[in-house]
Design a protein around this motif. Structure first.
Motif, PDB file in Angstrom:
ATOM      1  N   ALA A  14       0.843  -1.199   0.000  1.00 47.98           N
ATOM      2  CA  ALA A  14       0.000   0.000   0.000  1.00 47.98           C
ATOM      3  C   ALA A  14       0.877   1.247   0.000  1.00 47.98           C
ATOM      4  O   ALA A  14       0.626   2.204  -0.755  1.00 47.98           O
ATOM      5  N   ALA A  15       1.913   1.259   0.826  1.00 49.78           N
ATOM      6  CA  ALA A  15       2.825   2.404   0.891  1.00 49.78           C
ATOM      7  C   ALA A  15       3.556   2.598  -0.439  1.00 49.78           C
ATOM      8  O   ALA A  15       3.724   3.731  -0.909  1.00 49.78           O
ATOM      9  N   THR A  16       3.973   1.505  -1.057  1.00 52.44           N
ATOM     10  CA  THR A  16       4.647   1.594  -2.352  1.00 52.44           C
ATOM     11  C   THR A  16       3.694   2.131  -3.410  1.00 52.44           C
ATOM     12  O   THR A  16       4.076   2.955  -4.257  1.00 52.44           O
ATOM     13  N   GLY A  17       2.443   1.677  -3.378  1.00 55.37           N
ATOM     14  CA  GLY A  17       1.445   2.187  -4.316  1.00 55.37           C
ATOM     15  C   GLY A  17       1.243   3.679  -4.160  1.00 55.37           C
ATOM     16  O   GLY A  17       1.183   4.425  -5.145  1.00 55.37           O
ATOM     17  N   LEU A  18       1.148   4.134  -2.916  1.00 52.94           N
ATOM     18  CA  LEU A  18       1.005   5.571  -2.665  1.00 52.94           C
ATOM     19  C   LEU A  18       2.225   6.347  -3.157  1.00 52.94           C
ATOM     20  O   LEU A  18       2.097   7.423  -3.737  1.00 52.94           O
ATOM     21  N   ALA A  19       3.418   5.785  -2.917  1.00 55.91           N
ATOM     22  CA  ALA A  19       4.643   6.449  -3.368  1.00 55.91           C
ATOM     23  C   ALA A  19       4.679   6.553  -4.892  1.00 55.91           C
ATOM     24  O   ALA A  19       5.069   7.591  -5.436  1.00 55.91           O
ATOM     25  N   LEU A  20       4.249   5.493  -5.574  1.00 58.32           N
ATOM     26  CA  LEU A  20       4.217   5.537  -7.038  1.00 58.32           C
ATOM     27  C   LEU A  20       3.205   6.550  -7.548  1.00 58.32           C
ATOM     28  O   LEU A  20       3.456   7.232  -8.549  1.00 58.32           O
ATOM     29  N   MET A  21       2.068   6.654  -6.875  1.00 55.44           N
ATOM     30  CA  MET A  21       1.079   7.646  -7.298  1.00 55.44           C
ATOM     31  C   MET A  21       1.605   9.066  -7.091  1.00 55.44           C
ATOM     32  O   MET A  21       1.377   9.942  -7.914  1.00 55.44           O
TER      33      MET A  21
END
Length: 120
Positions: free
Chosen positions: A8-15
């Protein structure tokens, strides 16, 4: 699940900052359509994490989805490392984390299936 929170954190960082994530992982710049694809990948990863978010009773599909995702990512990142195609400051560590998550999730999935078989 630690794996779900990490994804989830990686997804947010990519966004939020796909170019930074790509620079840290692969040591390469990202621009143009790559930024769009990076953000879309972040949305997909964040959505997967939310769909698999831990509950009092984990589900077999959630464990399976997170296992398959982590196993595929670990294999692909290991390939990139071995091929010497890309190298960023975090690539080795992230590869190891995905191997550990995939192993842990495979064990949890196996245990979950064993318990479900016994209960039926």
């Amino acid at each position: 699940m630690v794996a779900t929170g990490t994804e989830a954190a990686t997804g947010l960082a990519l966004m939020a900052a796909p170019a930074l994530v790509v620079r840290l992982l692969f040591g390469e710049d990202l621009s143009g359509a790559g930024l769009v694809v990076g953000r879309l990948a972040g949305m997909g990863l964040f959505s997967l994490a939310l769909a698999c978010w831990p509950s009092p009773s984990p589900t077999l599909p959630a464990l399976r989805a997170m296992f398959i995702y982590n196993a595929l990512v670990a294999a692909f990142l290991a390939y990139l490392l071995l091929a010497g195609t890309f190298y960023g400051a975090l690539l080795i560590g992230v590869t190891v984390v995905h191997v550990v998550f995939a192993t842990w999730l495979a064990l949890a999935w196996s245990k979950f299936r064993t318990i479900a078989t016994i209960q039926n």
